[in-house]
Design a protein around this motif. Structure first.
Motif, PDB file in Angstrom:
ATOM      1  N   TYR A  42     -11.878  41.604  45.412  1.00 40.56           N
ATOM      2  CA  TYR A  42     -13.092  41.989  46.121  1.00 40.56           C
ATOM      3  C   TYR A  42     -12.852  43.279  46.899  1.00 40.56           C
ATOM      4  O   TYR A  42     -11.816  43.457  47.538  1.00 40.56           O
ATOM      5  N   GLY A  43     -13.825  44.176  46.842  1.00 43.03           N
ATOM      6  CA  GLY A  43     -13.737  45.433  47.569  1.00 43.03           C
ATOM      7  C   GLY A  43     -13.000  46.539  46.840  1.00 43.03           C
ATOM      8  O   GLY A  43     -12.858  47.639  47.383  1.00 43.03           O
ATOM      9  N   GLN A  99     -12.248  31.298  50.501  1.00 31.36           N
ATOM     10  CA  GLN A  99     -11.481  31.856  51.610  1.00 31.36           C
ATOM     11  C   GLN A  99     -11.200  33.336  51.383  1.00 31.36           C
ATOM     12  O   GLN A  99     -11.302  34.156  52.308  1.00 31.36           O
ATOM     13  N   ALA A 100     -10.847  33.695  50.141  1.00 29.38           N
ATOM     14  CA  ALA A 100     -10.576  35.103  49.837  1.00 29.38           C
ATOM     15  C   ALA A 100     -11.833  35.957  49.970  1.00 29.38           C
ATOM     16  O   ALA A 100     -11.793  37.082  50.445  1.00 29.38           O
ATOM     17  N   MET A 101     -12.976  35.409  49.558  1.00 28.20           N
ATOM     18  CA  MET A 101     -14.234  36.151  49.664  1.00 28.20           C
ATOM     19  C   MET A 101     -14.599  36.386  51.127  1.00 28.20           C
ATOM     20  O   MET A 101     -15.029  37.482  51.506  1.00 28.20           O
ATOM     21  N   LEU A 102     -14.428  35.359  51.963  1.00 25.65           N
ATOM     22  CA  LEU A 102     -14.719  35.511  53.389  1.00 25.65           C
ATOM     23  C   LEU A 102     -13.792  36.526  54.036  1.00 25.65           C
ATOM     24  O   LEU A 102     -14.218  37.347  54.853  1.00 25.65           O
ATOM     25  N   ALA A 103     -12.509  36.499  53.647  1.00 29.09           N
ATOM     26  CA  ALA A 103     -11.554  37.459  54.191  1.00 29.09           C
ATOM     27  C   ALA A 103     -11.944  38.883  53.808  1.00 29.09           C
ATOM     28  O   ALA A 103     -11.859  39.808  54.616  1.00 29.09           O
ATOM     29  N   ALA A 104     -12.375  39.064  52.569  1.00 30.02           N
ATOM     30  CA  ALA A 104     -12.794  40.388  52.114  1.00 30.02           C
ATOM     31  C   ALA A 104     -14.037  40.853  52.866  1.00 30.02           C
ATOM     32  O   ALA A 104     -14.153  42.037  53.224  1.00 30.02           O
ATOM     33  N   ARG A 142     -15.003  45.287  59.247  1.00 29.98           N
ATOM     34  CA  ARG A 142     -14.181  46.016  60.204  1.00 29.98           C
ATOM     35  C   ARG A 142     -13.963  47.478  59.817  1.00 29.98           C
ATOM     36  O   ARG A 142     -13.542  48.288  60.636  1.00 29.98           O
ATOM     37  N   SER A 143     -14.234  47.793  58.543  1.00 26.75           N
ATOM     38  CA  SER A 143     -13.944  49.161  58.055  1.00 26.75           C
ATOM     39  C   SER A 143     -15.053  50.128  58.455  1.00 26.75           C
ATOM     40  O   SER A 143     -16.137  49.739  58.835  1.00 26.75           O
ATOM     41  N   ALA A 145      -8.457  36.535  45.347  1.00 26.32           N
ATOM     42  CA  ALA A 145      -9.480  37.548  45.640  1.00 26.32           C
ATOM     43  C   ALA A 145     -10.114  38.097  44.374  1.00 26.32           C
ATOM     44  O   ALA A 145     -11.025  38.925  44.446  1.00 26.32           O
ATOM     45  N   VAL A 146      -9.636  37.675  43.207  1.00 25.76           N
ATOM     46  CA  VAL A 146     -10.254  38.036  41.930  1.00 25.76           C
ATOM     47  C   VAL A 146     -11.195  36.903  41.539  1.00 25.76           C
ATOM     48  O   VAL A 146     -10.772  35.749  41.418  1.00 25.76           O
TER      49      VAL A 146
END
Length: 267
Positions: free
Chosen positions: A64-65, A255-260, A266-267, A182-183
């Motif tokens: 993601y991202g 969890q990975a999607m939320l982290a991304a 924040r960016s 995250a994939v």
């Protein structure tokens, strides 16, 4: 962009008893045509316009991202942006066909769609997986998917390939492609025996249908044109399970999607 009007020519599809029996035995079905060339042309204009906006789409083959050109781009719920999609022959015939395949009334089926794009000369493969492996493990499902390419497809640009009869088993263990939660792309843990795979090349206007537990995959796009496809999932209201199914990859992906999403904020 001002979209052209939806073509008005009606095209109806009726499944035979033999086609229904084939689907129930094998877990998939290919139809030579579910709509007109005129409607396919209209869908192509709508599809290209949606992807040109670059909103609401992401590369399911990379974390993601990730930046750069997408190798397997997905756009969720295009019907929310273009409600006319649900007025097409393609959607109407797919819904009626799946109602017949499942033995239910068409009006009882809910639906949601997504569009997939493989760029030319290297669009990413879609590994062996079951659609239900992506879904919430708190529920049982009665569903089937319809997949409509917007150009002719074969093994060179990623036609659907199915493993007959694989729908009769459980949801198998899956992992995120490359082992990275995250994939978004999922892959079945144990690679199936591909000697039994059935490729389903299609001419323009054709479509495939499959059970959510049927193992299927598509090859990379090695041609010099993008491979465009519009998929719709049709299902009865899911039924909550007494015991949640064990599908840890679903929770890892969330969890990975939320982290991304937090990192992007924040960016």
């Amino acid at each position: 962009m001002t979209r052209p009007p939806l073509p008005s020519t009606r095209f109806d599809v009726e499944l035979s008893d033999e086609q229904v029996a084939f689907f129930r035995e094998n877990g998939f079905l290919a139809l030579e045509r579910i709509t007109t060339d005129e409607e396919i042309e209209w869908l192509g204009v709508v599809y290209d316009d949606l992807f040109a906006r670059r909103s609401g789409q992401f590369d399911v083959s990379r974390p993601y991202g990730s930046r750069g050109e997408h190798q397997l781009s997905q756009l969720l719920f295009p019907e929310q942006q273009v409600p006319e999609l649900r007025e097409t022959n393609s959607f109407r015939n797919a819904r009626r066909a799946i109602a017949r395949l499942l033995g239910v009334e068409a009006d009882a089926l809910g639906a949601w769609g997504h569009m997939l794009r493989k760029p030319p000369n290297g669009g990413h493969l879609t590994p062996w997986h079951q659609d239900e492996s992506y879904w919430e493990p708190d529920f049982d499902y009665r569903a089937a998917g319809a997949w409509l390419p917007l150009e002719a497809v074969d093994m060179r640009n990623g036609c659907m390939c199915f493993l007959p009869g694989s729908h009769r088993g459980p949801v198998l263990a899956h992992h995120h492609y490359g082992g990275d939660p995250a994939v978004h792309l999922l892959e079945v843990d144990d690679a199936p025996d591909e000697s039994a795979l059935v490729p389903c090349p299609l001419r323009v206007g054709g479509a495939t249908f499959h059970h959510p537990r049927t193992l299927h995959a598509t090859a990379p796009n090695s041609t010099d044109r993008p491979r465009r496809a519009w998929a719709n999932e049709f299902q009865l209201p899911p039924v909550r399970r007494a015991t949640r199914a064990h599908r840890p990859w679903v929770d890892e992906g969330k969890q990975a999607m939320l982290a991304a999403a937090r990192a992007a904020g924040r960016s």
